[in-house]
Design a protein around this motif. Sequence first.
Motif, PDB file in Angstrom:
ATOM      1  N   ILE A   4       0.832  -1.209   0.000  1.00  0.00           N
ATOM      2  CA  ILE A   4       0.000   0.000   0.000  1.00  0.00           C
ATOM      3  C   ILE A   4       0.863   1.254   0.000  1.00  0.00           C
ATOM      4  O   ILE A   4       0.566   2.225  -0.700  1.00  0.00           O
ATOM      5  CB  ILE A   4      -0.968  -0.028   1.195  1.00  0.00           C
ATOM      6  N   VAL A   5       1.965   1.234   0.759  1.00  0.00           N
ATOM      7  CA  VAL A   5       2.873   2.386   0.790  1.00  0.00           C
ATOM      8  C   VAL A   5       3.469   2.637  -0.590  1.00  0.00           C
ATOM      9  O   VAL A   5       3.515   3.778  -1.064  1.00  0.00           O
ATOM     10  CB  VAL A   5       3.986   2.176   1.839  1.00  0.00           C
ATOM     11  N   PHE A   6       3.940   1.579  -1.254  1.00  0.00           N
ATOM     12  CA  PHE A   6       4.508   1.756  -2.592  1.00  0.00           C
ATOM     13  C   PHE A   6       3.451   2.202  -3.588  1.00  0.00           C
ATOM     14  O   PHE A   6       3.740   2.970  -4.508  1.00  0.00           O
ATOM     15  CB  PHE A   6       5.201   0.477  -3.067  1.00  0.00           C
ATOM     16  N   LEU A   7       2.218   1.753  -3.421  1.00  0.00           N
ATOM     17  CA  LEU A   7       1.138   2.205  -4.297  1.00  0.00           C
ATOM     18  C   LEU A   7       0.885   3.696  -4.107  1.00  0.00           C
ATOM     19  O   LEU A   7       0.711   4.434  -5.086  1.00  0.00           O
ATOM     20  CB  LEU A   7      -0.131   1.410  -4.023  1.00  0.00           C
ATOM     21  N   ILE A   8       0.886   4.158  -2.880  1.00  0.00           N
ATOM     22  CA  ILE A   8       0.697   5.587  -2.614  1.00  0.00           C
ATOM     23  C   ILE A   8       1.853   6.396  -3.177  1.00  0.00           C
ATOM     24  O   ILE A   8       1.647   7.464  -3.774  1.00  0.00           O
ATOM     25  CB  ILE A   8       0.514   5.824  -1.103  1.00  0.00           C
ATOM     26  N   ILE A   9       3.069   5.899  -3.030  1.00  0.00           N
ATOM     27  CA  ILE A   9       4.238   6.584  -3.613  1.00  0.00           C
ATOM     28  C   ILE A   9       4.091   6.672  -5.122  1.00  0.00           C
ATOM     29  O   ILE A   9       4.380   7.712  -5.733  1.00  0.00           O
ATOM     30  CB  ILE A   9       5.540   5.865  -3.218  1.00  0.00           C
ATOM     31  N   ALA A  10       3.626   5.580  -5.744  1.00  0.00           N
ATOM     32  CA  ALA A  10       3.446   5.581  -7.196  1.00  0.00           C
ATOM     33  C   ALA A  10       2.389   6.588  -7.615  1.00  0.00           C
ATOM     34  O   ALA A  10       2.566   7.302  -8.614  1.00  0.00           O
ATOM     35  CB  ALA A  10       3.061   4.185  -7.671  1.00  0.00           C
ATOM     36  N   LEU A  11       1.299   6.672  -6.858  1.00  0.00           N
ATOM     37  CA  LEU A  11       0.245   7.622  -7.213  1.00  0.00           C
ATOM     38  C   LEU A  11       0.711   9.066  -7.064  1.00  0.00           C
ATOM     39  O   LEU A  11       0.420   9.911  -7.915  1.00  0.00           O
ATOM     40  CB  LEU A  11      -0.993   7.369  -6.347  1.00  0.00           C
ATOM     41  N   VAL A  12       1.451   9.356  -6.001  1.00  0.00           N
ATOM     42  CA  VAL A  12       1.955  10.717  -5.799  1.00  0.00           C
ATOM     43  C   VAL A  12       2.980  11.070  -6.877  1.00  0.00           C
ATOM     44  O   VAL A  12       2.965  12.179  -7.420  1.00  0.00           O
ATOM     45  CB  VAL A  12       2.555  10.859  -4.383  1.00  0.00           C
ATOM     46  N   ALA A  13       3.862  10.133  -7.204  1.00  0.00           N
ATOM     47  CA  ALA A  13       4.859  10.385  -8.239  1.00  0.00           C
ATOM     48  C   ALA A  13       4.193  10.595  -9.601  1.00  0.00           C
ATOM     49  O   ALA A  13       4.614  11.448 -10.378  1.00  0.00           O
ATOM     50  CB  ALA A  13       5.851   9.230  -8.306  1.00  0.00           C
ATOM     51  N   ALA A  14       3.158   9.830  -9.883  1.00  0.00           N
ATOM     52  CA  ALA A  14       2.438  10.002 -11.147  1.00  0.00           C
ATOM     53  C   ALA A  14       1.726  11.341 -11.182  1.00  0.00           C
ATOM     54  O   ALA A  14       1.648  11.991 -12.229  1.00  0.00           O
ATOM     55  CB  ALA A  14       1.449   8.866 -11.345  1.00  0.00           C
ATOM     56  N   LEU A  15       1.216  11.772 -10.037  1.00  0.00           N
ATOM     57  CA  LEU A  15       0.528  13.054  -9.950  1.00  0.00           C
ATOM     58  C   LEU A  15       1.476  14.204 -10.278  1.00  0.00           C
ATOM     59  O   LEU A  15       1.091  15.157 -10.955  1.00  0.00           O
ATOM     60  CB  LEU A  15      -0.056  13.235  -8.543  1.00  0.00           C
ATOM     61  N   PHE A  16       2.725  14.098  -9.823  1.00  0.00           N
ATOM     62  CA  PHE A  16       3.699  15.156 -10.072  1.00  0.00           C
ATOM     63  C   PHE A  16       4.468  14.972 -11.378  1.00  0.00           C
ATOM     64  O   PHE A  16       5.329  15.777 -11.707  1.00  0.00           O
ATOM     65  CB  PHE A  16       4.674  15.266  -8.903  1.00  0.00           C
ATOM     66  N   GLY A  17       4.189  13.905 -12.105  1.00  0.00           N
ATOM     67  CA  GLY A  17       4.771  13.735 -13.431  1.00  0.00           C
ATOM     68  C   GLY A  17       6.080  12.969 -13.478  1.00  0.00           C
ATOM     69  O   GLY A  17       6.788  13.024 -14.476  1.00  0.00           O
ATOM     70  N   PHE A  18       6.429  12.275 -12.424  1.00  0.00           N
ATOM     71  CA  PHE A  18       7.645  11.473 -12.424  1.00  0.00           C
ATOM     72  C   PHE A  18       7.295  10.064 -12.889  1.00  0.00           C
ATOM     73  O   PHE A  18       7.016   9.173 -12.085  1.00  0.00           O
ATOM     74  CB  PHE A  18       8.277  11.428 -11.028  1.00  0.00           C
ATOM     75  N   GLY A  19       7.306   9.867 -14.187  1.00  0.00           N
ATOM     76  CA  GLY A  19       6.852   8.604 -14.766  1.00  0.00           C
ATOM     77  C   GLY A  19       7.708   7.414 -14.405  1.00  0.00           C
ATOM     78  O   GLY A  19       7.191   6.331 -14.142  1.00  0.00           O
ATOM     79  N   GLY A  20       9.019   7.589 -14.376  1.00  0.00           N
ATOM     80  CA  GLY A  20       9.903   6.470 -14.061  1.00  0.00           C
ATOM     81  C   GLY A  20       9.756   6.000 -12.633  1.00  0.00           C
ATOM     82  O   GLY A  20       9.694   4.789 -12.363  1.00  0.00           O
ATOM     83  N   ILE A  21       9.689   6.939 -11.725  1.00  0.00           N
ATOM     84  CA  ILE A  21       9.529   6.593 -10.311  1.00  0.00           C
ATOM     85  C   ILE A  21       8.158   5.973 -10.079  1.00  0.00           C
ATOM     86  O   ILE A  21       8.018   5.005  -9.330  1.00  0.00           O
ATOM     87  CB  ILE A  21       9.727   7.839  -9.423  1.00  0.00           C
ATOM     88  N   ALA A  22       7.140   6.520 -10.720  1.00  0.00           N
ATOM     89  CA  ALA A  22       5.793   5.982 -10.569  1.00  0.00           C
ATOM     90  C   ALA A  22       5.717   4.561 -11.093  1.00  0.00           C
ATOM     91  O   ALA A  22       5.101   3.689 -10.473  1.00  0.00           O
ATOM     92  CB  ALA A  22       4.785   6.876 -11.290  1.00  0.00           C
ATOM     93  N   SER A  23       6.344   4.305 -12.217  1.00  0.00           N
ATOM     94  CA  SER A  23       6.330   2.969 -12.803  1.00  0.00           C
ATOM     95  C   SER A  23       7.060   1.965 -11.911  1.00  0.00           C
ATOM     96  O   SER A  23       6.573   0.858 -11.687  1.00  0.00           O
ATOM     97  CB  SER A  23       6.970   3.012 -14.183  1.00  0.00           C
ATOM     98  N   ALA A  24       8.206   2.365 -11.402  1.00  0.00           N
ATOM     99  CA  ALA A  24       8.964   1.468 -10.531  1.00  0.00           C
ATOM    100  C   ALA A  24       8.212   1.182  -9.234  1.00  0.00           C
ATOM    101  O   ALA A  24       8.153   0.036  -8.781  1.00  0.00           O
ATOM    102  CB  ALA A  24      10.330   2.079 -10.220  1.00  0.00           C
TER     103      ALA A  24
END
Length: 53
Positions: A6-26
Amino acid sequence: MLSYAIVFLIIALVAALFGFGGIASASAGIAQILFFVFLVLFVGALVLRVLRR
């Protein structure tokens, strides 16, 4: 383990929100792997519990 997923999912959603595609994907990939590991362990525990009774 589910909390880590769940923590990694939240990190992915926040990263995607700010436009960091690589971090969100990982982060989404890690969350997916942890979730499936959790499911396998959960089903294994259920099977062992049924077999013990």
